[in-house]
Scaffold this active site. Structure first.
Site, PDB file in Angstrom:
ATOM      1  N   CYS A   8       0.790  -1.238   0.000  1.00 44.58           N
ATOM      2  CA  CYS A   8       0.000   0.000   0.000  1.00 44.58           C
ATOM      3  C   CYS A   8       0.821   1.287   0.000  1.00 44.58           C
ATOM      4  O   CYS A   8       0.715   2.079  -0.938  1.00 44.58           O
ATOM      5  CB  CYS A   8      -0.937  -0.010   1.193  1.00 44.58           C
ATOM      6  SG  CYS A   8      -1.952  -1.475   1.217  1.00 44.58           S
TER       7      CYS A   8
HETATM    8  C1  UGA Z   1      -1.415   0.446   5.505  1.00 44.03           C
HETATM    9  C2  UGA Z   1      -2.220   1.403   6.383  1.00 44.03           C
HETATM   10  O1  UGA Z   1      -1.727   1.384   7.723  1.00 44.03           O
HETATM   11  C3  UGA Z   1      -3.705   1.027   6.381  1.00 44.03           C
HETATM   12  O2  UGA Z   1      -4.442   1.995   7.123  1.00 44.03           O
HETATM   13  C4  UGA Z   1      -4.191   1.016   4.931  1.00 44.03           C
HETATM   14  O3  UGA Z   1      -5.572   0.662   4.849  1.00 44.03           O
HETATM   15  C5  UGA Z   1      -3.379   0.016   4.152  1.00 44.03           C
HETATM   16  O4  UGA Z   1      -1.989   0.403   4.198  1.00 44.03           O
HETATM   17  C6  UGA Z   1      -3.886   0.032   2.726  1.00 44.03           C
HETATM   18  O5  UGA Z   1      -3.764   1.054   2.061  1.00 44.03           O
HETATM   19  O6  UGA Z   1      -4.578  -0.926   2.324  1.00 44.03           O
HETATM   20  P1  UGA Z   1      -0.340  -1.990   5.849  1.00 44.03           P
HETATM   21  O7  UGA Z   1       0.402  -1.730   4.575  1.00 44.03           O
HETATM   22  O8  UGA Z   1      -1.025  -3.279   6.036  1.00 44.03           O
HETATM   23  O9  UGA Z   1      -1.463  -0.853   6.106  1.00 44.03           O
HETATM   24  O10 UGA Z   1       0.727  -1.900   7.019  1.00 44.03           O
HETATM   25  P2  UGA Z   1       1.200  -0.860   8.148  1.00 44.03           P
HETATM   26  O11 UGA Z   1       0.953  -1.476   9.449  1.00 44.03           O
HETATM   27  O12 UGA Z   1       0.654   0.476   7.914  1.00 44.03           O
HETATM   28  O13 UGA Z   1       2.780  -0.869   7.875  1.00 44.03           O
HETATM   29  C7  UGA Z   1       3.325  -0.489   6.627  1.00 44.03           C
HETATM   30  C8  UGA Z   1       4.833  -0.501   6.691  1.00 44.03           C
HETATM   31  O14 UGA Z   1       5.310   0.569   7.514  1.00 44.03           O
HETATM   32  C9  UGA Z   1       5.437  -1.785   7.284  1.00 44.03           C
HETATM   33  O15 UGA Z   1       6.567  -2.158   6.542  1.00 44.03           O
HETATM   34  C10 UGA Z   1       5.833  -1.375   8.686  1.00 44.03           C
HETATM   35  O16 UGA Z   1       6.893  -2.132   9.213  1.00 44.03           O
HETATM   36  C11 UGA Z   1       6.236   0.072   8.453  1.00 44.03           C
HETATM   37  N1  UGA Z   1       6.141   0.893   9.680  1.00 44.03           N
HETATM   38  C12 UGA Z   1       4.946   1.098  10.294  1.00 44.03           C
HETATM   39  C13 UGA Z   1       7.284   1.499  10.186  1.00 44.03           C
HETATM   40  O17 UGA Z   1       8.396   1.346   9.627  1.00 44.03           O
HETATM   41  N2  UGA Z   1       7.184   2.270  11.306  1.00 44.03           N
HETATM   42  C14 UGA Z   1       6.008   2.471  11.942  1.00 44.03           C
HETATM   43  O18 UGA Z   1       6.003   3.206  12.957  1.00 44.03           O
HETATM   44  C15 UGA Z   1       4.855   1.871  11.425  1.00 44.03           C
END
Ligand code: UGA
Length: 438
Positions: free
Chosen positions: A274
């Site tokens: 995403c």
């Molecule tokens: C993300 C959004 O959080 C959702 O709200 C959205 O609906 C979704 O994309 C989408 O567009 O369908 P997702 O990709 O499943 O969800 O995962 P996240 O939990 O947001 O993490 C994304 C990435 O960011 C991961 O690689 C995670 O490790 C990284 N991350 C997250 C960080 O490096 N630091 C953080 O503080 C949080």
């Protein structure tokens, strides 16, 4: 887990076109709330699996929901039959990236055409776009395709709505059932009302907007969260040079309500299907409109370089990498999923392979998917096997299993060099490791 039926809710018959993460989770959750759901796909294998209560993707709690609601969920290849027997149809097909970063609307268009054809003989129906599409898509692509195929006028013959999803992989069911807010964009009030009814039992803000605003809210949310991560990573890279632990800084700023602590976990950068795709798509849309979105371009640039900082840190300790063995713990783009799309582990593995390193990997869920990308690395059955004889260990996913690792778990390594790309290890159990930005 959740209340099956909520007071005052009018249950509906709902078709969901596309059984990926969003479609299957949305369908299972809407069935859990009491609605009858048709999950439509073109792949027979997926349809057969769902009808047996087996999720086509790995998502915590999904199997339980599919099994519990089997009498309310029917997976089918027959889109026309599903739409004919429904009040509402959700479009949840994929919108992959084109080489220039813009999104490929092929599946969206095809679905709209098929739904339109099925609407020819239907009186009242509402079509809801849930796939992530750039602002203007529902009005300019979906509605015209529906009108052409159905011979009806939007707003009169059928309703059109855009209802973005904010589901995190691994937490998608919780995010559906307990959202922060629900955004519903409608062509007109009547279309909006019918979808608002579906969410009647939710006590969260429900925002009613027009179609393109709803589409933009989804992109703005993902762009903002991605920017938050790149900014904390940039601050983290500076902290690292100054000998400051970024996590203490994150806590210090996170208490400021205007900033908030969420999404300030600095590390090897964001991956997944995403953030990278959506930021690229919004950049492409902005450029099409003649605007240069500088911040978002830098968000991606910082994120591209971030995982490679892991390799720079190993090289500081092991200047000559050739012939060495590196253990990579964690392949999924984050914990709780088997998804490796845009995972930071990919550029890290590519980079060390170029240096002539032997790579051993372990992940509790994602090895099968990573095998499609790297065939010539060693996939280990467990942590111990992966660490044994390694010269360095790189931690790329924050799996629970890694949080308990202590000194003795690393004792089989040839050189005890441990670099964390996600903050997982506990200093009390293991004092000897280095973080990417801490
Ligand atoms: C993300 C959004 O959080 C959702 O709200 C959205 O609906 C979704 O994309 C989408 O567009 O369908 P997702 O990709 O499943 O969800 O995962 P996240 O939990 O947001 O993490 C994304 C990435 O960011 C991961 O690689 C995670 O490790 C990284 N991350 C997250 C960080 O490096 N630091 C953080 O503080 C949080």
């Amino acid at each position: 887990m959740f209340k099956r039926a909520l007071n005052g809710i009018q249950f509906m018959n709902i078709s969901i076109v596309g059984t990926g993460y969003v479609g299957t989770v949305t369908g299972a959750c809407l069935a859990e709330l009491g609605n009858k759901v048709f999950l439509v796909d073109v792949i027979k294998e997926k349809v057969d699996k769902i009808n047996k209560g087996i999720p086509p993707i790995y998502e915590e709690g999904l199997e339980e929901l599919l099994k519990r609601n089997r009498e309310r969920i029917t997976a089918t290849l027959d889109l026309k039959e599903a739409v004919t027997n429904s009040d509402v149809t959700f479009i949840t097909v994929g919108t992959p990236s084109n080489p220039d970063g813009s999104i490929d609307l092929k599946c969206i268009k095809e679905s709209a055409e098929k739904i339109g054809a099925a609407l020819k003989e239907k009186e009242r129906h509402v079509v809801v776009v849930k796939s992530t599409v750039v602002p203007g898509t529902t009005e300019n692509v979906v509605v015209p395709a529906l009108e052409k195929a159905s011979g009806k006028k939007a707003g009169k013959g059928f309703g059109a709505v855009m209802n973005p999803e904010f589901l995190r992989e691994g937490k998608a069911i919780k995010d559906f059932m307990k959202p922060d807010r629900i955004v519903i964009g409608g062509l007109d009030e009547k279309s909006l009302d019918s979808v608002v009814k579906l969410y009647k039992g939710f006590s969260v803000p429900i925002l009613r907007t027009n179609l393109r605003t709803a589409e933009m809210i989804k992109y703005a949310a993902n762009a903002f969260l991605a920017a938050k991560i790149s900014l904390i990573n940039e601050i983290g890279n500076i902290c690292k040079k100054l000998g400051i632990d970024t996590y203490e800084v994150a806590e210090g700023i996170g208490h400021d309500k205007r900033i908030g602590r969420a999404f300030l976990d600095s590390g090897a950068g964001f991956g997944g299907s995403c953030f990278p795709k959506d930021v690229k798509a919004l950049i492409a849309k902005a450029k099409e409109l003649g605007y240069e979105p500088k911040i978002m371009e830098e968000v991606l640039e910082v994120n591209k370089k971030q995982p490679l900082k892991m390799v720079e840190l190993v090289k500081k300790r092991l200047p000559k990498l050739e012939g060495k063995t590196i253990a990579v713990l964690g392949l999924a783009f984050k914990a709780g999923t088997d998804d490796v799309r845009e995972s930071p582990a990919i550029p890290v593995i590519k980079s060390v392979l170029k240096e002539g390193v032997k790579v051993k990997v372990y992940d509790p869920e994602a090895m099968k998917n990573m095998k499609k990308i790297f065939q010539d690395i060693e996939y280990c059955k467990n942590l111990g096997e992966c660490l044994k004889g390694s010269d360095a260990c790189l931690i790329l996913t924050d799996w629970e299993e890694f949080k308990n690792l202590g000194d003795s778990d690393f004792s089989g390594m040839r050189n005890k060099i441990i670099i964390e790309g996600r903050k997982v290890l506990d200093k009390k159990k293991n004092g000897d490791f280095e973080g990417i930005t801490w």
